[in-house]
Enzyme design. Structure first.
Site, short mmCIF file in Angstrom:
data_model
loop_
_atom_site.label_atom_id
_atom_site.label_comp_id
_atom_site.label_asym_id
_atom_site.label_seq_id
_atom_site.Cartn_x
_atom_site.Cartn_y
_atom_site.Cartn_z
N CYS A 1 42.72 45.24 29.46
CA CYS A 1 41.34 45.69 29.44
C CYS A 1 41.16 46.75 30.53
O CYS A 1 41.65 46.56 31.65
CB CYS A 1 40.41 44.50 29.69
SG CYS A 1 38.66 44.93 29.67
N HIS B 1 37.84 41.56 20.94
CA HIS B 1 37.83 41.88 22.38
C HIS B 1 36.67 42.80 22.72
O HIS B 1 35.91 42.52 23.65
CB HIS B 1 39.18 42.52 22.74
CG HIS B 1 39.27 43.00 24.16
ND1 HIS B 1 40.19 42.51 25.06
CD2 HIS B 1 38.55 43.93 24.85
CE1 HIS B 1 40.02 43.10 26.24
NE2 HIS B 1 39.04 43.98 26.13
N GLU B 2 36.52 43.88 21.95
CA GLU B 2 35.48 44.86 22.27
C GLU B 2 34.08 44.27 22.09
O GLU B 2 33.20 44.50 22.91
CB GLU B 2 35.63 46.13 21.43
CG GLU B 2 36.93 46.92 21.68
CD GLU B 2 37.22 47.19 23.15
OE1 GLU B 2 36.27 47.31 23.95
OE2 GLU B 2 38.41 47.25 23.50
N HIS C 1 32.65 42.14 24.86
CA HIS C 1 32.05 42.87 25.98
C HIS C 1 30.53 42.96 25.83
O HIS C 1 29.81 42.99 26.82
CB HIS C 1 32.60 44.30 26.07
CG HIS C 1 33.94 44.40 26.76
ND1 HIS C 1 34.11 44.08 28.08
CD2 HIS C 1 35.14 44.81 26.31
CE1 HIS C 1 35.39 44.29 28.42
NE2 HIS C 1 36.04 44.73 27.37
#
Ligand code: ZN
Length: 187
Positions: free
Chosen positions: A102, A144-145, A148
């Site tokens: 990341c 994952h994105e 965020h």
């Protein structure tokens, strides 16, 4: 266009829930996305979310390069994709362990369990709906994105913190994740 400063783990912007966008076609959105792309390319990332550049909005950008793909349907090469107000839902209950890094956690790599298959939906810069079924690395990048946008960094998703390691140590001392998957299944 401009390079933006990347927030690192510990910055409160990375723990906050990002806000939905009203109009994806607003000029400031286009400018922000252009700067996010430039910042991602400069940092060598495969994806970036707006909170990582101190912009608390529900926008992610990503791509999947050919060398990261597998034969799984939905795990093909993906063009540079902008997703606004994305929603991700798992397909099935298969979970797989895989390495992630990341831009907000520089120098480290962690093995993170993620849904093997997901369906995601969001809007592009033109306001049109984008909907895709994803698997493998493609599904991992999207999960994952989008995490965020809810203030979640990958270390919070890890099931085995022995697998949080420095990238250069991992290169010197490769880890076979299959051994850890077997251990997990037996436990
Ligand atoms: Zn990240």
């Amino acid at each position: 266009m401009a390079l933006l400063k990347i927030a690192r783990m510990g910055n409160p912007v990375l723990r906050a829930r990002a806000a939905e966008l009203g109009d994806p076609r607003a000029p400031w959105v286009r400018r922000l996305v252009a700067d996010m792309l430039e910042t991602m390319e400069d940092a060598g990332g495969t994806g970036i979310a707006a909170p990582q550049v101190h912009a608390p909005h529900r926008i992610v950008v990503f791509f999947v390069a050919g060398e990261r793909t597998t034969d799984l349907p939905g795990d093909g090469e993906q063009p540079l994709t902008v997703l606004i107000n994305p929603v991700v839902e798992p397909i099935g209950d298969e979970v797989v362990l895989g390495w992630e890094g990341c831009l907000s956690v520089p120098g480290l790599r962690g093995a993170v369990p993620r849904h093997l298959r997901v369906r995601y939906r969001g809007m592009g810069l033109d306001g049109e709906t984008i909907e895709r079924d994803a698997a493998g690395f493609h599904a991992r990048v999207v999960q994952h994105e989008c995490d965020h946008l809810d203030g979640i960094l990958y270390p919070q998703r890890m099931s085995d913190r022995r697998l949080l390691v420095y990238e250069d140590e991992l290169r010197r001392h490769p880890i076979d994740l299959a051994e850890f998957v077997d251990a997990e299944a037996m436990a």
